[in-house]
Design a protein around this motif. Structure first.
Motif, short mmCIF file in Angstrom:
data_model
loop_
_atom_site.label_atom_id
_atom_site.label_comp_id
_atom_site.label_asym_id
_atom_site.label_seq_id
_atom_site.Cartn_x
_atom_site.Cartn_y
_atom_site.Cartn_z
N UNK A 129 0.81 -1.22 0.00
CA UNK A 129 0.00 0.00 0.00
C UNK A 129 0.84 1.28 0.00
N UNK A 130 2.12 1.13 -0.35
CA UNK A 130 2.99 2.31 -0.48
C UNK A 130 3.71 2.24 -1.82
N UNK A 131 2.92 1.97 -2.87
CA UNK A 131 3.47 1.77 -4.21
C UNK A 131 2.72 2.63 -5.22
N UNK A 132 2.76 3.96 -5.06
CA UNK A 132 2.08 4.83 -6.02
C UNK A 132 2.77 4.78 -7.37
N UNK A 133 2.05 4.89 -8.45
CA UNK A 133 0.60 5.12 -8.51
C UNK A 133 -0.22 3.83 -8.63
N UNK A 134 0.41 2.68 -8.36
CA UNK A 134 -0.29 1.40 -8.52
C UNK A 134 -1.26 1.13 -7.37
N UNK A 135 -0.80 1.38 -6.15
CA UNK A 135 -1.65 1.21 -4.97
C UNK A 135 -1.04 1.94 -3.80
N UNK A 136 -1.76 2.91 -3.23
CA UNK A 136 -1.24 3.69 -2.11
C UNK A 136 -2.39 4.37 -1.39
N UNK A 137 -2.07 5.05 -0.30
CA UNK A 137 -3.11 5.71 0.50
C UNK A 137 -3.10 7.22 0.27
N UNK A 138 -4.30 7.78 0.16
CA UNK A 138 -4.41 9.22 -0.03
C UNK A 138 -4.41 9.93 1.31
N UNK A 139 -4.67 11.22 1.29
CA UNK A 139 -4.65 12.00 2.53
C UNK A 139 -5.73 11.58 3.52
N UNK A 140 -6.74 10.86 3.03
CA UNK A 140 -7.80 10.33 3.92
C UNK A 140 -7.51 8.89 4.35
N UNK A 141 -6.31 8.41 4.02
CA UNK A 141 -5.88 7.05 4.34
C UNK A 141 -6.67 5.98 3.59
N UNK A 142 -7.28 6.39 2.48
CA UNK A 142 -8.02 5.43 1.66
C UNK A 142 -7.13 4.92 0.53
#
Length: 266
Positions: free
Chosen positions: A47-60
């Motif tokens: 979940x720390x692999x932008x832009x493939x999969x990560x969390x936005x400022x709302x932790x979503x």
């Protein structure tokens, strides 16, 4: 009664007795159990692999592969659950049935095929070299005597080590828990170059074009695919069909354009 007649009658009686004996009918083989219907797919990801999969400022959780997985699950009529995992232990998570698929910029390699079944490739990727904008490094040869980093368990590690003549010239090769940390060390000078998936590297370089540059040379081309547990042919077939349909009707291209500014679907 003649002797010949007696023998004939006895033989006939034996034949009739044999014909009258009922052999038990063979039991029918038990029907094979029907495959369990798929109602939910648990997607393992970093979940720390932008832009493939990560969390936005709302932790979503957001990202290209997140959107692709959601669309594919919708087409299959099943629920999707995203489960962050230790990416370096991804194969154990899959084989241990803690997740159903690995969908997070997963490179298809011959080594991984021994433990993972893959869908058809849906994206082509390169292992690019990112350096600081002020760096004198211009080519792969310039990496000699330098400290180079990559994400632990990523295909970047395999790609770099595969290029033995270049890898052998490094002063040090360091691995990190995620690409963000590696790039932070690059910006502070603790690293002199980072080898990273192109989709990730260009995403960060675009955010800070004054800080980083991408070299023209890279460590090879690779394909991304969705990883499925060995032997799970039912789920693999369903995902392959969903991805093919998404490519053909333009949905995959639309998702790619939203995240990368162009269609990079294979």
């Amino acid at each position: 009664m003649k002797k010949r007649t007696v023998v004939l009658l006895l033989s006939l009686g034996a034949v009739l007795a044999g014909c009258g004996k009922q052999e038990p009918a063979p039991q029918a083989a038990a029907p094979a159990p029907a495959p369990v219907a798929i109602t939910k797919i648990v997607v393992g990801l970093d979940d720390n692999f932008p832009p493939m999969g990560f969390r936005d400022e709302k932790n979503e959780l957001i990202g290209f592969d997140i959107d692709m997985a959601r669309e594919a699950s919708k087409r299959l009529g099943v629920e999707v659950e995203f489960k962050p995992i230790d990416w370096s232990a991804k194969e154990a998570e899959l084989s241990g049935k803690r997740v159903d698929v690995l969908w997070n910029g997963l490179t298809i390699t011959e080594e991984r095929k021994k433990n993972i079944d893959f869908t058809a490739p849906y994206m082509e990727n390169h292992q690019i070299i990112v350096v600081a904008a002020s760096s004198p490094i211009k080519t792969k040869a310039d990496l000699a005597g330098k400290v180079v980093g990559a994400q632990e368990g990523s295909s970047a590690v395999d790609a770099v080590k595969k290029d033995a003549p270049v890898f052998g010239t490094f002063k040090e090769f360091k691995t990190f828990g995620d690409n963000v940390t590696a790039l932070m060390d690059l910006s502070t000078g603790r690293l002199e170059a980072v080898v990273v998936d192109e989709v990730v590297g260009r995403y960060y370089v675009a955010k800070k074009p004054a800080d980083y540059i991408v070299l023209d040379e890279h460590f090879g081309t690779e394909d991304y695919g969705v990883g499925v547990r060995k032997g799970d042919a039912d789920l693999l077939g369903k995902l392959d069909k969903a991805l093919t349909d998404m490519k053909q009707d333009g949905t995959a291209a639309k998702i790619a354009t939203q995240w990368f500014g162009k269609n990079i679907i294979k």
